[in-house]
Design a protein around this motif. Structure first.
Motif, PDB file in Angstrom:
ATOM      1  N   ASP A 155      -5.146  10.069   8.933  1.00  0.00           N
ATOM      2  CA  ASP A 155      -6.403  10.751   8.633  1.00  0.00           C
ATOM      3  C   ASP A 155      -6.691  11.848   9.646  1.00  0.00           C
ATOM      4  O   ASP A 155      -6.266  11.768  10.803  1.00  0.00           O
ATOM      5  N   VAL A 214     -17.417   2.051   1.716  1.00  0.00           N
ATOM      6  CA  VAL A 214     -16.034   2.009   2.188  1.00  0.00           C
ATOM      7  C   VAL A 214     -15.086   2.668   1.204  1.00  0.00           C
ATOM      8  O   VAL A 214     -15.353   2.709   0.018  1.00  0.00           O
ATOM      9  N   GLN A 228      -8.564   0.824   7.200  1.00  0.00           N
ATOM     10  CA  GLN A 228      -7.389   0.974   6.339  1.00  0.00           C
ATOM     11  C   GLN A 228      -6.748  -0.393   6.091  1.00  0.00           C
ATOM     12  O   GLN A 228      -6.996  -1.332   6.860  1.00  0.00           O
ATOM     13  N   THR A 229      -5.911  -0.464   5.080  1.00  0.00           N
ATOM     14  CA  THR A 229      -5.149  -1.686   4.835  1.00  0.00           C
ATOM     15  C   THR A 229      -4.456  -2.127   6.130  1.00  0.00           C
ATOM     16  O   THR A 229      -4.434  -3.312   6.472  1.00  0.00           O
ATOM     17  N   GLU A 230      -3.928  -1.164   6.839  1.00  0.00           N
ATOM     18  CA  GLU A 230      -3.177  -1.439   8.064  1.00  0.00           C
ATOM     19  C   GLU A 230      -4.037  -2.000   9.186  1.00  0.00           C
ATOM     20  O   GLU A 230      -3.533  -2.676  10.088  1.00  0.00           O
ATOM     21  N   ARG A 260      -5.693   4.315  -2.476  1.00  0.00           N
ATOM     22  CA  ARG A 260      -4.679   5.172  -1.944  1.00  0.00           C
ATOM     23  C   ARG A 260      -3.538   5.350  -2.928  1.00  0.00           C
ATOM     24  O   ARG A 260      -3.054   4.381  -3.491  1.00  0.00           O
ATOM     25  N   VAL A 291      -7.337  -4.458   0.138  1.00  0.00           N
ATOM     26  CA  VAL A 291      -7.582  -5.139   1.417  1.00  0.00           C
ATOM     27  C   VAL A 291      -9.067  -5.451   1.597  1.00  0.00           C
ATOM     28  O   VAL A 291      -9.431  -6.449   2.213  1.00  0.00           O
ATOM     29  N   THR A 292      -9.936  -4.618   1.047  1.00  0.00           N
ATOM     30  CA  THR A 292     -11.370  -4.884   1.171  1.00  0.00           C
ATOM     31  C   THR A 292     -11.713  -6.243   0.552  1.00  0.00           C
ATOM     32  O   THR A 292     -12.540  -6.983   1.086  1.00  0.00           O
ATOM     33  N   THR A 304       0.836  -1.190   0.000  1.00  0.00           N
ATOM     34  CA  THR A 304       0.000   0.000   0.000  1.00  0.00           C
ATOM     35  C   THR A 304       0.871   1.240   0.000  1.00  0.00           C
ATOM     36  O   THR A 304       2.005   1.225   0.492  1.00  0.00           O
ATOM     37  N   TRP A 307     -15.230   2.948   8.197  1.00  0.00           N
ATOM     38  CA  TRP A 307     -13.880   3.517   8.081  1.00  0.00           C
ATOM     39  C   TRP A 307     -12.857   2.504   8.543  1.00  0.00           C
ATOM     40  O   TRP A 307     -12.978   1.946   9.636  1.00  0.00           O
ATOM     41  N   GLY A 358     -11.323   5.830  -3.997  1.00  0.00           N
ATOM     42  CA  GLY A 358     -11.235   4.898  -2.873  1.00  0.00           C
ATOM     43  C   GLY A 358      -9.924   4.138  -2.817  1.00  0.00           C
ATOM     44  O   GLY A 358      -9.762   3.239  -2.013  1.00  0.00           O
ATOM     45  N   GLU A 391     -13.572   5.887   1.220  1.00  0.00           N
ATOM     46  CA  GLU A 391     -13.363   7.327   1.258  1.00  0.00           C
ATOM     47  C   GLU A 391     -14.588   7.917   1.940  1.00  0.00           C
ATOM     48  O   GLU A 391     -15.612   7.236   2.087  1.00  0.00           O
ATOM     49  N   THR A 400      -3.158   7.272  12.185  1.00  0.00           N
ATOM     50  CA  THR A 400      -3.818   6.739  10.988  1.00  0.00           C
ATOM     51  C   THR A 400      -3.455   7.485   9.708  1.00  0.00           C
ATOM     52  O   THR A 400      -3.662   6.965   8.619  1.00  0.00           O
ATOM     53  N   ASN A 415      -6.611  10.099  -2.186  1.00  0.00           N
ATOM     54  CA  ASN A 415      -7.544   8.994  -2.288  1.00  0.00           C
ATOM     55  C   ASN A 415      -8.302   9.104  -3.615  1.00  0.00           C
ATOM     56  O   ASN A 415      -9.222   9.887  -3.770  1.00  0.00           O
TER      57      ASN A 415
HETATM   58  C1  WT7 Z   1      -7.856   5.242   3.706  1.00  0.00           C
HETATM   59  C2  WT7 Z   1      -7.400   3.814   3.711  1.00  0.00           C
HETATM   60  C3  WT7 Z   1     -10.627   0.579   4.004  1.00  0.00           C
HETATM   61  C4  WT7 Z   1     -10.385  -0.246   2.849  1.00  0.00           C
HETATM   62  C5  WT7 Z   1     -10.279   0.505   1.562  1.00  0.00           C
HETATM   63  C6  WT7 Z   1      -9.226   1.578   1.546  1.00  0.00           C
HETATM   64  C7  WT7 Z   1      -9.903   6.332   3.591  1.00  0.00           C
HETATM   65  C8  WT7 Z   1     -11.484   4.400   3.986  1.00  0.00           C
HETATM   66  C9  WT7 Z   1     -13.275   5.425   4.658  1.00  0.00           C
HETATM   67  C10 WT7 Z   1     -14.546   5.875   5.113  1.00  0.00           C
HETATM   68  C11 WT7 Z   1     -13.710   8.054   5.088  1.00  0.00           C
HETATM   69  C12 WT7 Z   1     -12.268   6.383   4.430  1.00  0.00           C
HETATM   70  C13 WT7 Z   1      -9.112   6.893   4.746  1.00  0.00           C
HETATM   71  C14 WT7 Z   1      -8.146   5.772   5.075  1.00  0.00           C
HETATM   72  N1  WT7 Z   1     -11.165   5.712   3.995  1.00  0.00           N
HETATM   73  N2  WT7 Z   1     -12.743   4.210   4.368  1.00  0.00           N
HETATM   74  N3  WT7 Z   1     -15.560   5.035   5.335  1.00  0.00           N
HETATM   75  N4  WT7 Z   1     -14.711   7.206   5.314  1.00  0.00           N
HETATM   76  N5  WT7 Z   1     -12.488   7.691   4.653  1.00  0.00           N
HETATM   77  O1  WT7 Z   1      -8.079   1.145   2.202  1.00  0.00           O
HETATM   78  O2  WT7 Z   1      -6.304   1.935   0.623  1.00  0.00           O
HETATM   79  O3  WT7 Z   1      -5.764   1.380   3.010  1.00  0.00           O
HETATM   80  O4  WT7 Z   1      -7.087   3.434   2.411  1.00  0.00           O
HETATM   81  O5  WT7 Z   1      -9.074   5.347   2.990  1.00  0.00           O
HETATM   82  O6  WT7 Z   1      -8.423   8.017   4.324  1.00  0.00           O
HETATM   83  O7  WT7 Z   1      -6.978   6.202   5.726  1.00  0.00           O
HETATM   84  P1  WT7 Z   1      -6.733   1.938   2.045  1.00  0.00           P
END
Ligand code: WT7
Length: 646
Positions: A497, A383, A412-414, A523, A307-308, A261, A410, A521, A385, A495, A518
């Motif tokens: 964020d 999910v 993250q990959t982590e 990163r 990761v989703t 990521t 909300w 959705g 963003e 995070t 983003n």
């Molecule tokens: C980043 C993580 C979660 C799996 C898909 C993305 C943003 C993610 C939301 C949400 C607002 C969100 C954040 C986060 N994000 N879900 N529901 N509302 N922001 O995974 O590629 O690791 O990205 O996505 O900024 O840090 P990722």
């Protein structure tokens, strides 16, 4: 931001597995007896040997470690497949819906067991052992899930690389973890178009000395070159092995997978997740946040390259014995009614997607939705963003006809799985808010100096203590793991964020506060796009920032300074865009390329991104202090040129 409140619908509240009372009981137990809480929740999994200690983690530098259920022994594939056989062998595990609406397959748990065993035996026959890394570069076909579970079965560590990434991106991800084997397909198929996957593997591998074997799944059946001694057809290998393969007993802290990521600096990080904590988190959040009921068809539209797709297409639902729908195609093919047609075709009860897809579909009007029934839908999820209230309301009113709660999740990959989200039967909804933390998640907001902010406020979103699904390290670089996530605000997981917390304690994620953007959705590190740009022969310097984009959420805005003697032109602009797509992949396509005579820099030579961001946002009235710039006139020029582009 809308503060409209949607109370829990009574038909959901009446039979939700976690209602407000149970939620309060669980939170109570977490406070008084966290160990007992996790001990009970961990019963969701089958353990070969029970653990004696649950959480042994610490975020403090001196005692830094992240460990859950460490002396427990289990196998992820056995949990996702074998243990369901006695009771639900004939239930659909995976419903595969092809890109072409005429193509689909239903894979029962019995069939899944056979396929995973065979795939595992093929890996073994090709020399793969516990701890080896295997890169999967596959389209959304059932073999992708078989391959992931096959790795888990024998203790190999998979690294899935999104099939939209370029050969270069694939090569650097293979090299970083020294994969011995790559699984790919002849071609992928998306929206009626072919994706030349095997060709990208062939381009990548000359730069990847660790790879000994390539297994090729025939998806389209078109001829592709096969390198003798290295490339093998999966079907031929499959025919040679038995349908029985014991599962390897794994320690709870043994690695399960690596997933790359983007971060704010450097090359993508190999996020490493382990066995016990990750699977528990995926299973528990899938069950509780989606209020999953046995027999329901559940559909998460994510690709397994993200990761989703790992947690909510494969591991979470299968650990729960659910029926998970896997979709090969895109929302707009053959037409923009496709998502809803698939919901009707398979009686989908739970539908989980990304705001970017909703915004694109919204543009087509209500017609394509109204043409379908969607009566099977019960819960909707979002999910990737922040979901803007307009898209939220459309999802709720048009898609769900007002009867389906929306879980805005909300994470993250982590984090391995969902961290902040409503529970359908226990949380009132506010459009645009991910609402409240999941069990065991302790968010906090801090100011720039790391001071905790209390009450209704806005700040940097941190997590105070470990949770089972947390990543354990950056593959091959534990120091980078600590530096990236635990050094900005010592003792806390940061995070990246920003978030606002309202008077009800609800969280509203405001977006990244670092140099990560983003896009749809996904990163994207600005540094990554910049290094792709400066690798272009005519580019001297580049700076990349995010800009608001009506569909993608954020678009990519690139400021480019050319080498002396080069002239900016439309042809060069197109060439630069093509270059970046080739270097990274189509998701990194710059939306705007602005030729800049110079970039705004401080006297010490640091690029002032704050100013570039403002210009990209078209917000040039509030540039702030530019007196520290080495040459303030650069800004005037950039603003004038930018107006011509946007
Ligand atoms: C980043 C993580 C979660 C799996 C898909 C993305 C943003 C993610 C939301 C949400 C607002 C969100 C954040 C986060 N994000 N879900 N529901 N509302 N922001 O995974 O590629 O690791 O990205 O996505 O900024 O840090 P990722």
């Amino acid at each position: 931001m809308s503060e409209k409140r949607h109370p829990i619908p009574s038909h959901i509240r009446a039979c939700a597995r976690v209602d407000a009372r149970r939620r309060a009981e669980w939170l109570d137990q977490l406070r008084n007896d966290p160990d007992g809480f996790w001990r009970r929740e961990a019963r969701r999994l089958d353990w070969i040997r029970d653990f004696t200690r649950s959480d042994e983690s610490s975020f403090d530098e001196a005692a830094f470690q992240i460990r859950w259920f460490a002396d427990g022994v289990l196998n992820v594939a056995a949990n996702c497949v074998d243990r369901h056989l006695p009771e639900r062998a004939e239930r659909a595990a995976i419903i595969w819906e092809g890109d072409n609406p005429e193509e689909s397959r239903v894979i029962t748990y019995r069939m899944l067991h056979e396929e995973v065993c065979r795939f595992a035996n093929v890996l073994k026959a090709n020399g793969i052992r516990k701890g080896d890394r295997v890169t999967l570069y596959l389209p959304m076909i059932p073999e992708a899930a078989y391959a992931m579970l096959a790795c888990a079965r024998i203790g190999a560590i998979h690294s899935v690389v999104f099939a939209g990434f370029s050969a270069d991106s694939l090569a650097s991800r293979i090299r970083d973890c020294d994969s011995r084997l790559v699984v790919t397909a002849d071609e992928g198929l998306r929206g009626g178009r072919k994706v030349p996957l095997k060709q990208s593997v062939d381009e990548a591998l000359p730069h990847c000395p660790s790879v000994e074997t390539v297994l090729v799944v025939a998806r389209t059946g078109n001829p592709v070159p096969m390198t003798p001694g290295r490339d093998r057809w999966y079907a031929a290998e499959r025919a040679l092995v038995s349908a029985d393969c014991p599962s390897e007993p794994m320690g709870a802290e043994d690695p399960l997978f690596i997933l790359y990521t983007s971060g704010s600096t450097g090359t993508p990080k190999g996020v490493l997740h382990t066995t016990g904590g990750y699977l528990l988190w995926a299973a528990m959040t899938h069950d509780v946040v989606f209020d999953y009921r046995p027999g329901e068809v559940y559909w998460c539209t994510a690709d397994i390259g993200w990761v989703t797709g790992h947690s909510y297409v494969v591991y979470g639902p299968l650990a729960n014995g659910a029926t998970t729908l896997m979709f090969e195609g895109v929302p707009s093919y053959p037409d923009s009614s496709r998502f809803w047609q698939v919901c009707d075709k398979w009686n989908v009860a739970i539908f989980y997607t990304a705001p970017t897809a909703l915004r694109a579909l919204m543009r087509e009007g209500d017609g394509p939705v109204a043409a379908t029934s969607r009566q099977s839908l019960r819960i909707l999820g979002s999910v990737g963003e922040p979901i803007n209230p307009e898209a939220w309301e459309w999802f709720h009113r048009v898609v769900g006809e007002g009867r389906c709660p929306i879980v805005d999740t909300w994470w993250q990959t982590e984090t391995g799985g969902i961290m902040i989200a409503p529970l359908p039967g226990a949380t009132d909804l506010k459009p645009g808010s991910a609402t409240l933390p999941f069990f065991g998640v302790e968010p906090l907001l801090v100011d720039g100096e790391g001071r905790e902010l209390t009450g209704a406020t806005e700040g940097n979103l941190c997590i105070a203590r470990s949770w089972p699904g947390q990543m354990r390290t950056v593959y091959g670089d534990h120091e980078r793991f600590f530096q990236t996530y635990f050094s900005t605000f010592p003792g806390r997981y940061f995070t990246g964020d920003g978030a606002r917390r309202d008077e009800d304690g609800y969280y509203w994620i405001t977006g990244r506060v670092d140099d990560v953007i983003n896009v749809s959705g996904h990163r994207m590190g600005t540094a990554e796009v910049e290094s792709a740009l400066v690798a272009h022969a005519k580019i001297a310097e580049a700076a990349v920032v995010g800009m608001p984009h009506p569909i993608k959420g954020q678009g990519i805005y690139a400021y480019v300074t050319l080498n002396v003697g080069e002239e900016g032109s439309e042809t060069l602009r197109e060439d630069i865009v093509r270059w970046v797509r080739r270097e990274i992949g189509p998701i990194a396509t710059p939306d705007i390329v602005q030729f800049a005579p110079g970039l705004p820099k401080t006297r010490s030579g640091k690029i002032m991104r704050r100013i570039l961001r403002k210009i990209a946002e078209g917000d040039t009235d509030s540039l702030g202090d530019i007196s520290t710039l080495a040459d303030p006139s650069v800004v005037e020029r950039l603003i004038a040129d930018s107006r011509l582009l946007t």
